[in-house]
Design a protein around this motif. Structure first.
Motif, PDB file in Angstrom:
ATOM      1  N   GLY A 192     -58.686  93.538  27.824  1.00 34.36           N
ATOM      2  CA  GLY A 192     -57.255  93.345  27.617  1.00 34.36           C
ATOM      3  C   GLY A 192     -56.368  93.931  28.689  1.00 34.36           C
ATOM      4  N   GLY A 193     -56.925  94.732  29.571  1.00 30.58           N
ATOM      5  CA  GLY A 193     -56.123  95.324  30.641  1.00 30.58           C
ATOM      6  C   GLY A 193     -55.672  96.728  30.282  1.00 30.58           C
ATOM      7  N   SER A 194     -55.570  97.570  31.292  1.00 31.57           N
ATOM      8  CA  SER A 194     -55.163  98.955  31.087  1.00 31.57           C
ATOM      9  C   SER A 194     -54.543  99.465  32.378  1.00 31.57           C
ATOM     10  N   PRO A 195     -53.888 100.642  32.363  1.00 33.44           N
ATOM     11  CA  PRO A 195     -53.296 101.180  33.597  1.00 33.44           C
ATOM     12  C   PRO A 195     -54.314 101.463  34.694  1.00 33.44           C
ATOM     13  N   ALA A 196     -55.616 101.442  34.351  1.00 30.32           N
ATOM     14  CA  ALA A 196     -56.643 101.701  35.367  1.00 30.32           C
ATOM     15  C   ALA A 196     -57.363 100.435  35.819  1.00 30.32           C
ATOM     16  N   ALA A 197     -57.004  99.278  35.277  1.00 25.09           N
ATOM     17  CA  ALA A 197     -57.752  98.046  35.544  1.00 25.09           C
ATOM     18  C   ALA A 197     -57.457  97.524  36.950  1.00 25.09           C
ATOM     19  N   PRO A 198     -58.472  97.028  37.658  1.00 24.23           N
ATOM     20  CA  PRO A 198     -58.221  96.350  38.935  1.00 24.23           C
ATOM     21  C   PRO A 198     -57.556  95.002  38.686  1.00 24.23           C
ATOM     22  N   LEU A 199     -56.768  94.566  39.652  1.00 29.93           N
ATOM     23  CA  LEU A 199     -56.032  93.312  39.526  1.00 29.93           C
ATOM     24  C   LEU A 199     -56.257  92.461  40.770  1.00 29.93           C
ATOM     25  N   LEU A 200     -56.582  91.188  40.562  1.00 30.36           N
ATOM     26  CA  LEU A 200     -56.707  90.237  41.658  1.00 30.36           C
ATOM     27  C   LEU A 200     -55.521  89.287  41.621  1.00 30.36           C
ATOM     28  N   VAL A 201     -54.760  89.248  42.701  1.00 30.74           N
ATOM     29  CA  VAL A 201     -53.633  88.328  42.841  1.00 30.74           C
ATOM     30  C   VAL A 201     -54.105  87.112  43.626  1.00 30.74           C
ATOM     31  N   LYS A 202     -53.861  85.928  43.074  1.00 32.27           N
ATOM     32  CA  LYS A 202     -54.265  84.687  43.728  1.00 32.27           C
ATOM     33  C   LYS A 202     -53.026  83.938  44.205  1.00 32.27           C
ATOM     34  N   GLY A 203     -53.063  83.521  45.486  1.00 33.25           N
ATOM     35  CA  GLY A 203     -52.023  82.648  46.016  1.00 33.25           C
ATOM     36  C   GLY A 203     -52.619  81.270  46.229  1.00 33.25           C
ATOM     37  N   HIS A 204     -52.074  80.246  45.557  1.00 37.92           N
ATOM     38  CA  HIS A 204     -52.668  78.910  45.654  1.00 37.92           C
ATOM     39  C   HIS A 204     -52.447  78.323  47.044  1.00 37.92           C
ATOM     40  N   SER A 205     -53.214  77.297  47.347  1.00 37.13           N
ATOM     41  CA  SER A 205     -53.132  76.646  48.649  1.00 37.13           C
ATOM     42  C   SER A 205     -51.958  75.688  48.664  1.00 37.13           C
ATOM     43  N   GLY A 206     -51.807  74.990  49.732  1.00 38.33           N
ATOM     44  CA  GLY A 206     -50.722  74.026  49.874  1.00 38.33           C
ATOM     45  C   GLY A 206     -49.864  74.305  51.088  1.00 38.33           C
ATOM     46  N   PRO A 207     -48.810  75.147  50.983  1.00 40.22           N
ATOM     47  CA  PRO A 207     -48.360  75.873  49.793  1.00 40.22           C
ATOM     48  C   PRO A 207     -47.703  75.001  48.733  1.00 40.22           C
ATOM     49  N   THR A 208     -47.500  73.701  49.036  1.00 37.37           N
ATOM     50  CA  THR A 208     -46.908  72.809  48.044  1.00 37.37           C
ATOM     51  C   THR A 208     -48.007  72.385  47.072  1.00 37.37           C
TER      52      THR A 208
END
Length: 631
Positions: free
Chosen positions: A401-417
């Protein structure tokens, strides 16, 4: 699942017989043509085992199969025309002669074909031929022969649609420096008795009478009445409109909605509306989710008058919210469909009873996410992005469920459109099953939220997307769902550029991963392939007049500002982002003693098709992230 699940493309129904393309990562990404001759029958593979069906038009391709419509042939089968990647030629198959060798219709040469249809009355294929620096609409006889030129576009064309009586042809064109989702035009011409086109008429889109210069049209579709339906974003949203081609022609809005009935035309073969012979069915994107529905006719005026009220939208009870490739016939609909718990596969839907069937490949039923990897479903996340504007993302919490210690992966989609979609993505589930949260960001410039949202990126690529990705991460940290010291970012192509720009110009991220990433905007502008040759004019500024802006935003020019580890993946056959860009930024980071890895793939181009390669990318990225985040 990532390495072995085939990808379904371009489904079509003809006299109850279902055709589709199946791209198989376990066979080095080979794409083959499949047929299910009856609803209860098994699937048949129609193309020879060593054939790979693929178009190279505009380098992105699409639109590689056309099936003859109409009455059954004497043998009960159909004529099918496909594009064979081996020689880039058109070939004809006979479905009622499975043992017969295909027939080549065109000779090899410096040209590519795509996006065709079969003109049954004249026994010919009509579609796009890219030769040199221009697109042409051509006709190729089904018995073989040289292409007959029908229309030479100023730059680009496609999405041809033949009227039910075969008397008119509609198609879309666009010209540089604009991309088809910025400004495009719908053209219409009569088909002369000898098969040539009569004088073409501009009927909708950019520059058409009564329509704004900045508007885009998508997927012309003929109704049985001879009227034409198209998606047009002249009101700020890709909404459906109808042209009455008999009598005084006039465009009539069908469904004025804050919804998108179209997609950015990166490849051919895209379809979001379908006519089954009696009713119009469509997919609409509302706040990032696609829904399937019927377009119910509006209230009619007196005899001979146009409809006085717009049509209405009737959503269907369908468990899928990620849809494309619609095709309908006699109360049956097929599409490529996915949901948060089901990977993209082939949806067959009875429009009368509502019964449906979904499969991910021939003989394989879709696997529920709970069996795959814990099944984290996307949560809509709205946050304050660039300029304080509401910005959207999809957040997938880790299994705990997520916590203040959890790693986070940010994804930026292609395109950019492009856009972050909601269908089950095994590559995202890979991370959530290992304790990561994932946020897939629809940064300013993404599609699915109207033209104004899409235009946020105009002139600001490398700024808006970077700010929005960082803001999404900070919003989750503030909500206690991620650790600020364990934030990674990854992306491919234009998404890879966002990764590198974020590592250069923000301090939010601790590690990054890039697939075939744009590293040098100046180099891309001066050497990009034809389809995207002027794309950056809108995203950054006119080239070379705005050279200073290009250099200011190019990660390669500011590699000394990257202070965290980065892993790179590059196909050596890439014609969109040349491998030399990746080599140069890796060398620059290595010279600074920044931890860096580079994985090269000899047989891959722009976008990896081989399942083994996709698996290597995931596993190597995870190992790299764990090492450098001390997980």
């Amino acid at each position: 699942m990532v390495g072995h699940t085939p990808r379904i493309k371009e489904p079509q129904l003809h006299r109850g017989r279902l055709f589709w393309l199946e791209q198989r990562p376990a066979e080095q990404g080979r794409t083959t043509l499949m047929l299910r001759p009856a609803p209860t029958a098994g699937a048949i593979e129609l193309t020879p085992g060593d054939w790979n069906l693929r178009s190279r038009v505009h380098d992105y391709g699409g639109g590689v199969v056309a099936v003859e419509r109409g009455a059954a042939r004497p043998g009960g089968g159909e004529r099918v025309v496909v594009v064979n990647d081996g020689d880039r030629c058109l070939w004809r198959l006979e479905t009622d002669r499975p043992g017969e060798a295909p027939m080549r219709l065109t000779e090899p040469g410096e040209r590519d074909f795509a996006d065709g249809l079969i003109d049954a009355r004249r026994q010919r294929w009509i579609g796009v031929m890219e030769a040199g620096a221009v697109d042409q609409l051509v006709a190729v006889p089904l018995e073989g022969g040289g292409p007959l030129l029908l229309r030479r576009a100023l730059d680009f064309c496609g999405y041809a649609a033949l009227s039910p009586d075969g008397a008119q042809l509609a198609w879309v064109e666009w010209q540089q420096p604009h991309m088809p989702w910025d400004r495009s035009q719908l053209w219409l011409a009569d088909v002369e008795p000898e098969g040539h086109l009569g004088p073409p008429r501009l009927v909708a889109g950019s520059g058409a009478a009564g329509q704004p210069e900045a508007c885009s049209v998508f997927q012309p579709l003929w109704l049985a009445s001879g009227d034409l339906v198209v998606a047009n974003d002249r009101n700020g949203w890709w909404n459906l409109e109808r042209l009455r081609t008999t009598g005084p022609g006039a465009w009539q809005p069908l469904l004025p909605m804050e919804a998108e009935f179209a997609m950015p035309q990166w490849v051919y073969g895209m379809r979001t509306t379908a006519w089954d012979g009696h009713q119009l069915v469509a997919a609409a994107c509302v706040e990032g989710r696609w829904q399937l529905g019927r377009v119910l006719p509006g209230t009619a005026g007196s005899a001979g008058e146009a409809e006085q009220a717009p049509a209405s939208w009737q959503p269907m009870d369908c468990p899928f919210d990620d849809l494309e490739g619609l095709w309908a016939e006699d109360g049956q609909l097929v599409a490529v469909a996915a949901s948060g718990s089901t990977e993209a596969g082939l949806l067959s839907l009875d429009l009368v009873s509502g019964r449906w069937r979904h499969q991910v490949a021939a003989g394989l039923q879709a696997t529920p996410a709970q069996q795959a990897s814990g099944g984290r479903v996307a949560e809509a996340l709205w946050f304050e992005g660039y300029g304080g504007r509401p910005t959207h993302a999809w957040y997938y919490p880790p299994q705990d469920g997520g916590s203040p210690a959890a790693p986070l992966l940010v994804k930026g989609h292609s395109g950019p459109t492009a856009m972050a979609r909601t269908g089950l993505n095994p590559a995202i589930q890979f991370w959530t099953s290992r304790g990561w949260g994932v946020v897939d960001v629809n940064y300013g410039g993404s599609t699915g939220f109207g033209r104004a949202y899409r235009e946020r990126l105009d002139g600001l690529w490398g700024v808006v997307d970077v700010v929005d990705c960082a803001a999404a991460a900070r919003a989750l940290v503030a909500a206690g769902r991620a650790s600020p010291e364990r934030i990674a970012i990854e992306g491919g192509s234009a998404g890879g550029f966002t990764v590198l720009a974020a590592l250069c110009f923000s301090d939010t991220f601790r590690v990054g991963a890039c697939r075939y990433a744009v590293a040098d905007l100046s180099g891309l502008a001066s050497s990009s392939h034809r389809f995207e040759a002027r794309y950056l004019d809108g995203l950054v500024g006119p080239w070379p007049q705005e050279r200073a802006t290009y250099e200011a935003r190019s990660p390669l020019r500011h590699a000394e500002q990257i202070r965290c580890p980065v892993i790179f993946f590059q196909g050596l056959q890439d014609r969109v982002v040349p491998p030399e860009q990746t080599e140069r930024i890796v060398a620059a980071l290595t010279a600074q003693r920044i931890p860096v890895e580079l994985h090269r793939f000899t047989a891959e181009g722009h976008g990896f098709r081989n399942g083994a390669v996709q698996i290597e990318v995931l596993e190597s990225t995870e190992t790299f992230f764990r090492q450098h985040l001390a997980l």
